[in-house]
Scaffold this active site. Structure first.
Site, mmCIF file in Angstrom:
data_model
loop_
_atom_site.group_PDB
_atom_site.id
_atom_site.type_symbol
_atom_site.label_atom_id
_atom_site.label_comp_id
_atom_site.label_asym_id
_atom_site.label_seq_id
_atom_site.Cartn_x
_atom_site.Cartn_y
_atom_site.Cartn_z
ATOM 1 N N ALA A 66 0.867 -1.173 0.000
ATOM 2 C CA ALA A 66 0.000 0.000 0.000
ATOM 3 C C ALA A 66 0.913 1.234 0.000
ATOM 4 O O ALA A 66 2.069 1.162 0.409
ATOM 5 C CB ALA A 66 -0.884 -0.014 1.236
ATOM 6 N N GLY A 110 0.694 -5.017 1.076
ATOM 7 C CA GLY A 110 -0.544 -5.107 0.299
ATOM 8 C C GLY A 110 -0.321 -5.732 -1.072
ATOM 9 O O GLY A 110 -1.257 -6.292 -1.654
ATOM 10 N N GLU A 133 4.986 -5.062 7.126
ATOM 11 C CA GLU A 133 4.255 -4.007 7.848
ATOM 12 C C GLU A 133 4.777 -3.788 9.262
ATOM 13 O O GLU A 133 4.687 -2.683 9.800
ATOM 14 C CB GLU A 133 2.754 -4.349 7.902
#
Ligand code: CO8
Length: 259
Positions: A66, A110, A133
């Protein structure tokens, strides 16, 4: 075909090809890109001339996650109100035709989650998968803790998610995260060939096979087998079942009409 700014879209034979195309950010998945991807996926899903979809990126990156620059200032009330992830990220799960992720380079965060939402992952030899992450002070948010664990098992998923370690293509194949590894320069051709093979088969049975396999992730064995049986029996209402079995008996190629 619609014009997009962050993806490239074309058909190769009966295969719809979507290429993530934001090279300056390693295909980081910003809102606009995800909107365009969703539109392109639904357009191919609705197009009778398309029997399978390939989703790919560049040789350097499928997608590096992301978009961190876009995400960093988001607030909880806004992301909750907008159903940010559900709305933008799960369109691929609504597609009824098979979606093949053709992954070269980085598939991180993502990006890895998006690949795992597809039905089949083909990896180039240079592919790298990871859920980094934890390095950003968060955790996977688009299914990574669930889909990676189901694919590779608890211990390896824990190790990757708790440390952010990346997995190369050979390890991804050994761990059942990907269907197959192919030479990097041949990735798209191999993915399209796979899509063509699927597209040449009877569309109702392909769609039902996909649905039945996906149910294996969501239910008990007993319910899953019952579900499969219902779909299997329903295919006897199709012309393609008669054609497929007649062609076998008559020793000729079937001529499926998707009916
Ligand atoms: N977001 C925004 N920009 C990115 C991202 C990203 N995820 N990844 C790379 N970029 C940008 C870099 O900022 C850089 O831009 P600039 O030149 O303007 O500084 C450009 O892409 C090239 O990147 P690098 O210079 O870093 O390239 P390297 O080859 O040195 O490194 C790496 C490649 C290792 C892939 C490195 O870029 C990296 O670590 N990227 C971030 C990976 C990451 O942490 N991904 C997880 C993001 S969080 C996430 O995905 C959560 C998903 C939650 C669910 C979805 C909710 C919406």
């Amino acid at each position: 075909m619609a014009e997009y700014g962050m993806i490239l879209v074309e058909t190769q034979g009966r295969v719809g090809v979507i290429r993530l195309n934001r090279p300056q950010a390693l295909n980081a998945l910003c809102d606009r890109l995800m909107d365009e991807l969703g539109q392109a996926l639904l357009a191919f899903d609705a197009d009778d001339a398309v029997g399978a979809i390939v989703l790919t990126g560049s040789e350097k990156a499928f997608a590096a996650g992301a978009d961190i620059k876009e995400m960093r200032d988001r607030t909880y009330p806004a992301v909750y109100r907008d159903d940010w992830i559900g709305e933008k990220w799960e369109t691929v799960l609504r597609v009824r035709k098979p979606v093949i992720a053709a992954v070269a380079g980085f598939a991180l965060g993502g990006g890895c989650e998006l690949a795992m939402m597809c039905d089949i992952i083909l990896a180039a030899e240079n592919a790298k998968f990871g859920q980094p992450e934890i390095n950003l002070g968060v955790i996977p948010g688009a299914g990574g803790t669930q889909r990676l664990t189901r694919a590779v098992g608890k211990s390896k998923a824990m190790e990757m998610i708790l440390t952010g370690r990346m997995m190369d293509a050979a390890e991804a194949e050994r761990s059942n995260l990907v269907a197959r590894v192919v030479p990097t320069g041949q990735l798209l051709d191999e993915a399209v060939k796979l899509g063509e093979r699927i597209a040449s088969l009877s569309a109702p049975s392909v769609a039902m096979a996909k649905e039945a396999v996906n149910v294996a992730h969501e239910t008990t064995l007993r319910e899953g087998v019952r579900f499969e049986r219902r779909l299997f029996l329903s295919l006897f209402a199709t012309e393609d079942q008669k054609e497929g079995m007649a062609a076998f008996v008559e020793k000729r190629k079937p001529n499926f009409r998707n009916a």
